[in-house]
Design an enzyme around this catalytic site. Structure first.
Site, PDB file in Angstrom:
ATOM      1  CB  SER A  72      38.199  51.666   9.005  1.00 13.92           C
ATOM      2  OG  SER A  72      37.238  50.684   9.000  1.00 13.92           O
ATOM      3  N   GLY A  73      37.735  51.164  12.236  1.00 14.26           N
ATOM      4  CA  GLY A  73      38.121  50.377  13.227  1.00 14.26           C
ATOM      5  C   GLY A  73      38.461  51.149  14.598  1.00 14.26           C
ATOM      6  CB  THR A  89      30.172  52.402  14.779  1.00 15.72           C
ATOM      7  OG1 THR A  89      30.542  52.664  13.415  1.00 15.72           O
ATOM      8  CG2 THR A  89      28.799  52.189  14.534  1.00 15.72           C
ATOM      9  CG  ASN A 145      35.640  47.681  12.656  1.00 15.30           C
ATOM     10  OD1 ASN A 145      35.290  46.673  13.558  1.00 15.30           O
ATOM     11  ND2 ASN A 145      35.082  48.912  12.820  1.00 15.30           N
ATOM     12  CB  SER A 175      34.246  47.780   8.907  1.00 15.64           C
ATOM     13  OG  SER A 175      34.559  49.014   8.166  1.00 15.64           O
ATOM     14  CB  SER A 176      30.319  52.004   9.321  1.00 15.07           C
ATOM     15  OG  SER A 176      30.231  51.771  10.744  1.00 15.07           O
ATOM     16  N   GLY A 236      35.707  56.348   8.386  1.00 17.21           N
ATOM     17  CA  GLY A 236      37.190  57.087   8.556  1.00 17.21           C
ATOM     18  C   GLY A 236      38.113  57.143   7.248  1.00 17.21           C
ATOM     19  CD  GLU A 238      37.617  52.962   4.286  1.00 14.14           C
ATOM     20  OE1 GLU A 238      37.645  52.939   2.981  1.00 14.14           O
ATOM     21  OE2 GLU A 238      37.074  52.181   5.014  1.00 14.14           O
TER      22      GLU A 238
HETATM   23  N1  LIG Z   1      34.682  51.914  23.637  1.00 15.34           N
HETATM   24  C1  LIG Z   1      35.104  50.745  23.207  1.00 15.34           C
HETATM   25  N2  LIG Z   1      35.141  49.785  23.963  1.00 15.34           N
HETATM   26  C2  LIG Z   1      35.168  48.362  23.706  1.00 15.34           C
HETATM   27  N3  LIG Z   1      35.469  48.247  22.501  1.00 15.34           N
HETATM   28  C3  LIG Z   1      35.372  49.066  21.359  1.00 15.34           C
HETATM   29  C4  LIG Z   1      35.150  50.491  21.725  1.00 15.34           C
HETATM   30  N4  LIG Z   1      35.294  50.967  20.657  1.00 15.34           N
HETATM   31  C5  LIG Z   1      35.391  50.044  19.624  1.00 15.34           C
HETATM   32  N5  LIG Z   1      35.450  48.973  20.388  1.00 15.34           N
HETATM   33  C6  LIG Z   1      35.955  47.746  19.434  1.00 15.34           C
HETATM   34  O1  LIG Z   1      36.548  48.029  17.996  1.00 15.34           O
HETATM   35  C7  LIG Z   1      35.401  47.464  17.227  1.00 15.34           C
HETATM   36  C8  LIG Z   1      35.273  48.618  15.948  1.00 15.34           C
HETATM   37  O2  LIG Z   1      34.598  49.704  16.548  1.00 15.34           O
HETATM   38  P1  LIG Z   1      34.026  50.460  15.372  1.00 15.34           P
HETATM   39  O3  LIG Z   1      33.219  51.565  16.330  1.00 15.34           O
HETATM   40  O4  LIG Z   1      32.988  49.662  14.646  1.00 15.34           O
HETATM   41  O5  LIG Z   1      34.890  51.114  14.562  1.00 15.34           O
HETATM   42  P2  LIG Z   1      34.601  52.273  13.293  1.00 15.34           P
HETATM   43  O6  LIG Z   1      32.918  52.429  13.181  1.00 15.34           O
HETATM   44  O7  LIG Z   1      35.483  53.472  13.523  1.00 15.34           O
HETATM   45  O8  LIG Z   1      34.988  51.551  12.213  1.00 15.34           O
HETATM   46  C9  LIG Z   1      34.340  47.173  17.995  1.00 15.34           C
HETATM   47  O9  LIG Z   1      33.538  46.261  17.011  1.00 15.34           O
HETATM   48  C10 LIG Z   1      34.518  47.020  19.316  1.00 15.34           C
HETATM   49  O10 LIG Z   1      34.908  45.746  19.419  1.00 15.34           O
HETATM   50 MG   LIG Z   2      31.838  52.207  11.947  1.00 17.95          MG
END
Ligand SMILES: Nc1ncnc2c1ncn2[C@@H]1O[C@H](COP(=O)(O)OP(=O)(O)O)[C@@H](O)[C@H]1O
Ligand SMILES: [Mg+2]
Length: 1079
Positions: free
Chosen positions: A107-108, A112, A157, A160-161, A387, A389
């Site tokens: 997560s984070g 996404t 996050n 977080s989804s 992811g 956890e």
């Molecule tokens: N490629 C990227 N560039 C800039 N910031 C990113 C990038 N990927 C993730 N982030 C930052 O990390 C945070 C969490 O990403 P997210 O995709 O929501 O994580 P996950 O879906 O894996 O939990 C996003 O809100 C963003 O702020």
């Molecule tokens: Mg996500």
């Protein structure tokens, strides 16, 4: 020329972990850190992309970058998520392979975000057009909606989804998107009623309260103040960098784009509001007579408002919160709920309401974005699932999530290794198996049908009798005790009996990504996912159409006694389907790693990354990849990159690329065990070899650069020189041209002068001719003008006054003439020819005419007179005319004869008997008979004789006797001579030699001389055979007498014997006749 760069160019660390040398966990981490520090957040392991979350926005997602990566080979540019997306999209479009993008990580870690980057890249490079753009927009805009309802801030996050999402994007054969299908997995609905410390409820609640207008809030009976709602955690309501109000507008807008109707949006918001209201309903205990506690609603206001929102009868819901109806053996038993049960029921309702609303949203979005056409299409699946956890306190949800990640790891292992092996087979490379950890055993622990943890949980849930989480744990302890990856204090495996890190109410599983301790509390309940039937029926009774739709099982007519499938069962089933789905597709991996726990940029926490790298099996991934060959490259790009290292391949290799590479490798003396030739690629076993090649290449490039420089300098100088030379030629050419131009101009002007003179001369000549011609034409014109004038004047003269005089004159003349002629008619003289009178002329100017008229008239009068004559008279006159012709003005005797008629026969010879004898002697008719004197030569005295003239002869006879003395035929007569005097003498001369001539000529005299001669002459004239008798008139002529010729001479003498003529012989040869002068 296109600049070809490579993964190997400008490398920070190594772009592909496969090339890491030496390969160890430390070097692996060092490489990641090195790259991360240089903002290189992407690194490859072969075709897998490792993505480090930078926690800040990097300038690597611009449209320029999209263009840069578009249609390029995967290893051509430095590692990027776009390279993977491009590779996937192109093999989907060009090779007709369904694709899936598997994004994993905790997560984070940025899953996404990664999924959104992939989608936006594909949207940017695929087809364009109104329809396509609409589809793209809808697909992209489904994200904010789902994120608002399914994402929440967690400690890991901020966004977080809290659900798993798998989206199939469908493309037509051209690669244009047609639509999509979204599948959602297990929303973490417990979050609706309770959030861990430092976390929030789902975004939508906060967004609604901060973003909705006052009006909307009033309609929804909501208050903007978060603290008024029990379900909203208050300590972290505001999140840094998150603008809920703005996001609310974004969500509303996205819903509109995706195709939500206004009333649908309203219904959704009403349900969200109802959940908040539901959280505010509180219960209080009320003792009952039987000693048990019964729950009562504390403050009915929230309940009332909620019922109003959903159109539910308040009493029905109120009752549902106080009683529970259980059906057993066709009997309905109602039991009261205590306060705890009431709260449980309330929360269950809230969770169900929200998760069903979420599912409905997904269904509704799918309805909008589904492909319209039924043609065969290709699919790209993007999996963004929660992811792995590991929390302090892990419950059923974590268990399920981690199970899902196990399955994904499983599929990753299977597909990557399989793919690797398949490539070797495809390329005809020998392959030796490689050891790696296969997590199938863990999956089996969880999902085994008979003794898997999920199966046992289901068994417990369905089992009659008292079922608690403890009984479930007991069961696990008995059945799974022996499993390598299962740990529990109470299990029969004695090795954990003393493990104090393992509480009694927990079990631990050694996941592939690490050990996770699960607390069993709530497992049974959550798996059951029970909602009291009274509540679902109450919901079904609602007038709100959406809520009625969400609780179909509340329909009393469709009471189903069968238990609904458990949450675990459902999840297992859907994960199973998902796995099957993924297996049919070509996988593309993005493995997300989060560099630190603080959501901070620039911090690289070694232990954290090491842990993730470990559980994600990245090292194994690299090893597997390198087990065979660390590096592979298609022959063409390989030859292109290293051809400068061998003279035979530089600068161009004409043959097939593979042979070129073979030549190259042989030339470089690379040990043969270091590489293998596949069908389309060369496989390099050791990264060292590759670096050796790279180093040689770098050196060679330097040499080449020098060479290029040298050649360029030479070229530049030569060019400069050639330019100068060319310029010199240009200058010379220009000068020559100038000189020639001058010369030419001179010649030209001279020519012009000569020409002009000639032309002048010619022109003048022509002018003269033309002038002359013109004058002629003018003269002709003048003449014709005059002529025409004359003609016209002539024609019109009669109309001119000037001509009047002439006219009058003419007229008068005419009148005079008229009068003259008419007068002449009246004064005409008599018709007698001898008439001499002629009237006098009246005007002098008529003199000519008058005389002419007189002449004409006289001639006409004579003619008239003559026309009266008889034949005889005519003959007489003819004789007279002849006489006149012979004698007029020649002989003086003639005038006196004019009045005497020519009687001819003066002797009346035929009647007078005296001459009968004579008459008979002459046969012919006597033309003339007269008495003449025959002159005697001797004395000149005359003797009378009768003279007869017939047609043929002249006869002289005696007057008395009538005896013929001489007869001379007319032809014997030669001529007649007479004098000019008024005498009657004439001599008949005979032709010499004729018969009559013997006697000689006759000299005679007669009173009728004129008549005799005329008749003689005439007779001769009428006789055609005779010559005309000559009449000689003169006063002297010779006469032949016998032998002598005597001259007869006539003189005028005084009359002696009166008026008579006397003839005297003068001498022998002369007779003289004197003729009296006529007065
Ligand atoms: N490629 C990227 N560039 C800039 N910031 C990113 C990038 N990927 C993730 N982030 C930052 O990390 C945070 C969490 O990403 P997210 O995709 O929501 O994580 P996950 O879906 O894996 O939990 C996003 O809100 C963003 O702020
Ligand atoms: Mg996500």
């Amino acid at each position: 020329m296109e600049v070809k760069t490579s993964l190997l160019d400008n490398m920070i660390g190594v772009g592909d972990m496969v090339l890491l040398e030496p390969l160890s966990e430390d070097s692996f981490l060092e490489n990641l850190r090195n790259r991360f520090d240089h903002n290189e957040i992407y690194t490859y392991i072969g075709s897998v992309v490792i993505s480090m979350n930078p926690y800040r926005s990097l300038p690597i997602y611009t449209p320029d970058k999209v263009e840069e990566y578009r249609n390029r080979n995967f290893y051509e540019l430095s590692p990027h998520i776009y390279a993977l997306a491009d590779e996937a999209y192109r093999s989907l479009r060009d090779q007709d392979k369904d694709q899936c993008i598997l994004i994993t990580g905790e997560s984070g870690a940025g899953k996404t975000e990664a999924s959104k980057l992939v989608m936006s890249y594909v949207a940017a490079v695929c087809g364009k057009g109104q329809e396509v753009n609409k589809v793209k927009e809808q697909l992209l805009q489904s994200n904010p909606v789902l994120e608002a309802f399914g994402n929440a801030k967690t400690v890991r996050n901020d966004n977080s989804s809290r659900f798993g999402k798998y989206m199939d994007i469908e493309f037509d054969f051209k690669g244009d998107p047609l639509g999509g299908v979204i599948s959602n997995y297990l929303l973490e609905k417990s979050r609706v009623v309770k959030q861990p410390r430092g976390e929030r409820n789902f975004h939508i609640f906060y967004q609604l309260l901060s973003g909705a207008s006052d009006d909307t809030l009033k309609k929804l009976k909501l208050d903007r103040d978060f603290s008024k709602y029990n379900y909203l955690s208050l300590d972290s309501a505001a999140v840094n960098g998150l603008d809920d109000a703005a996001n609310f507008r974004t969500v509303r807008n996205a819903m509109q784009i995706v195709g939500f109707m206004e009333d649908e949006v309203q219904s959704v918001l009403e349900l969200v509001a109802a959940v908040l209201k539901l959280g505010n309903i509180e219960f209080k205990p009320e003792s009952r007579c039987n000693g048990t506690d019964e729950s009562r609603i504390k403050d009915k206001n929230d309940l009332k408002e909620m019922c109003e929102l959903l159109g539910i009868e308040q009493s029905v819901l109120e009752r549902a919160f106080s009683y529970r109806t259980v059906e057993a053996k066709m009997e309905k038993v109602s039991t009261t709920l205590n306060v705890a049960q009431a709260y449980y029921a309330r929360d269950a309702l809230a969770k169900n309401l929200y998760s069903r609303l979420f599912s409905w949203l997904v269904t509704r979005i799918n309805e909008s974005i589904k492909a319209q056409t039924k043609t065969r299409h290709k699919v790209m699946g993007v999996l963004d699932i929660y992811g792995f956890e590991i929390f302090e306190d892990n419950s059923f949800e974590q268990f399920i999530i981690n199970y899902c990640n196990e399955k994904l790891q499983q599929i990753f292992i299977e597909l990557t290794l399989r793919e690797e092996q398949e490539e070797y087979v495809r390329e005809g490379i020998e392959w030796t198996n490689i050891e790696y950890f296969n997590n199938a055993i863990i999956c089996d622990l969880i999902e085994n049908h008979q003794n898997g943890i999920l199966a046992m949980l289901d068994e417990e849930c369905l089992r009659p009798g008292t079922v608690t989480d403890e009984t479930f744990l007991d069961k696990l302890n008995t059945i799974c005790a022996e499993h390598q990856h299962f740990e529990s204090r109470l299990s029969k495996n004695s090795k954990f009996l003393t493990d104090h890190s393992l509480p009694h109410s927990c079990f631990r599983i050694q996941h592939y990504a690490g050990k996770v301790l699960y607390r069993v509390e709530g497992f049974v309940d959550k798996n059951n996912d029970l909602l009291y039937r009274d509540l679902s029926q109450a919901m079904y009774k609602a007038t709100h159409s959406l809520i009625k739709q969400l609780f179909p099982e509340g329909n009393p007519t469709k009471v189903n006694l069968k238990r609904p499938p458990t949450a675990g069962f459902q999840f297992k089933a859907s994960v199973g389907t998902l796995m099957k789905n993924l297996q049919t597709k070509n996988p593309n991996y993005i493995r997300c790693i989060k560099p630190n726990d603080k959501k901070a940029s620039h911090i690289f926490t070694d232990s954290l990354v090491r842990h993730q790298a470990r559980y994600l099996g990245l090292m194994e991934n690299v090893r597997v990849r390198r087990a065979g060959y660390a590096f592979r490259q298609a022959y063409e790009p390989c030859l292109e990159r290293y051809k400068m290292l061998c003279k035979r391949t530089w600068p161009h290799w004409r043959g097939p690329a593979r042979e070129g590479v073979e030549v190259l490798m042989a030339d470089l003396q690379v040990p043969t065990e270091e590489y293998s030739y596949g069908r389309s690629k060369i496989f390099i076993r050791n990264p060292r070899t590759l670096f050796f090649l790279e180093e040689r290449r770098r050196q060679c490039l330097q040499d080449l650069a020098t060479l290029i420089q040298k050649i360029y300098r030479g070229w530049k100088c030569r060019r400069q020189f050639l330019l100068l030379k060319k310029s010199q030629i240009v200058v010379a050419a220009w000068y020559r041209r100038y000189a020639q131009q001058k010369k030419y101009q001179k010649i030209k002007s001279a020519t012009t002068v000569v020409q002009s003179y000639t032309r002048g001369w010619q022109a003048r000549k022509l002018l003269r001719e033309l002038k002359y011609q013109k004058r002629c034409e003018e003269a002709v014109t003048t003449i014709s003008a005059f002529w025409h004038g004359t003609q016209v004047r002539r024609e019109y003269r009669k109309f001119f006054r000037a001509n009047a005089g002439k006219k009058i004159y003419d007229f008068i003349i005419q009148r005079i003439m008229q009068k003259y002629f008419l007068g002449l008619k009246n004064t005409m003289p008599p018709m007698s020819p001898i008439e001499k009178n002629w009237p006098a002329r009246p005007y002098l100017f008529l003199d000519g005419v008058h005389k002419e008229l007189r002449r004409i008239f006289h001639l006409w009068r004579c003619k008239k007179y003559r026309s009266q004559f008889t034949e005889e008279k005519k003959a007489v006159y003819e004789e007279k005319l002849e006489a006149s012709e012979i004698f007029k003005d020649k002989k003086a005797l003639y005038p006196s004869s004019v009045n005497q008629p020519f009687k001819g026969d003066y002797l009346e010879i035929s009647k007078n008997p005296k001459y009968q004898k004579l008459n008979s002697a002459v046969d012919e008719k006597v033309l003339l008979a007269d008495v003449v004197n025959k002159i005697n030569r001797a004395n000149g005295k005359g003797t009378a004789r009768i003279f007869l003239l017939t047609k043929k002869s002249v006869v002289l006879a005696d007057q008395k006797t009538g005896q013929v003395k001489a007869s001379v035929p007319l032809p014997d007569l030669a001529s007649v001579s007479v004098s000019t005097q008024s005498d009657g003498f004439f001599a008949l001369k005979l032709k010499e030699g004729s018969a009559s001539a013997i006697k000689g000529d006759f000299l005679l005299s007669s009173e009728h001389l004129i008549e005799i001669i005329t008749k003689l002459h005439r007779t001769g004239a009428t006789d055609a055979d005779r010559e005309q008798l000559l009449v000689d008139i003169s006063d002297e002529f010779l006469v032949q007498f016998k032998q002598d010729k005597v001259c007869v001479k006539f003189i005028q003498g005084a009359p002696k014997n009166g008026n008579s003529v006397s003839c005297k012989r003068k001498n022998n040869r002369l007779l003289e006749v004197s003729v009296p002068t006529t007065a």
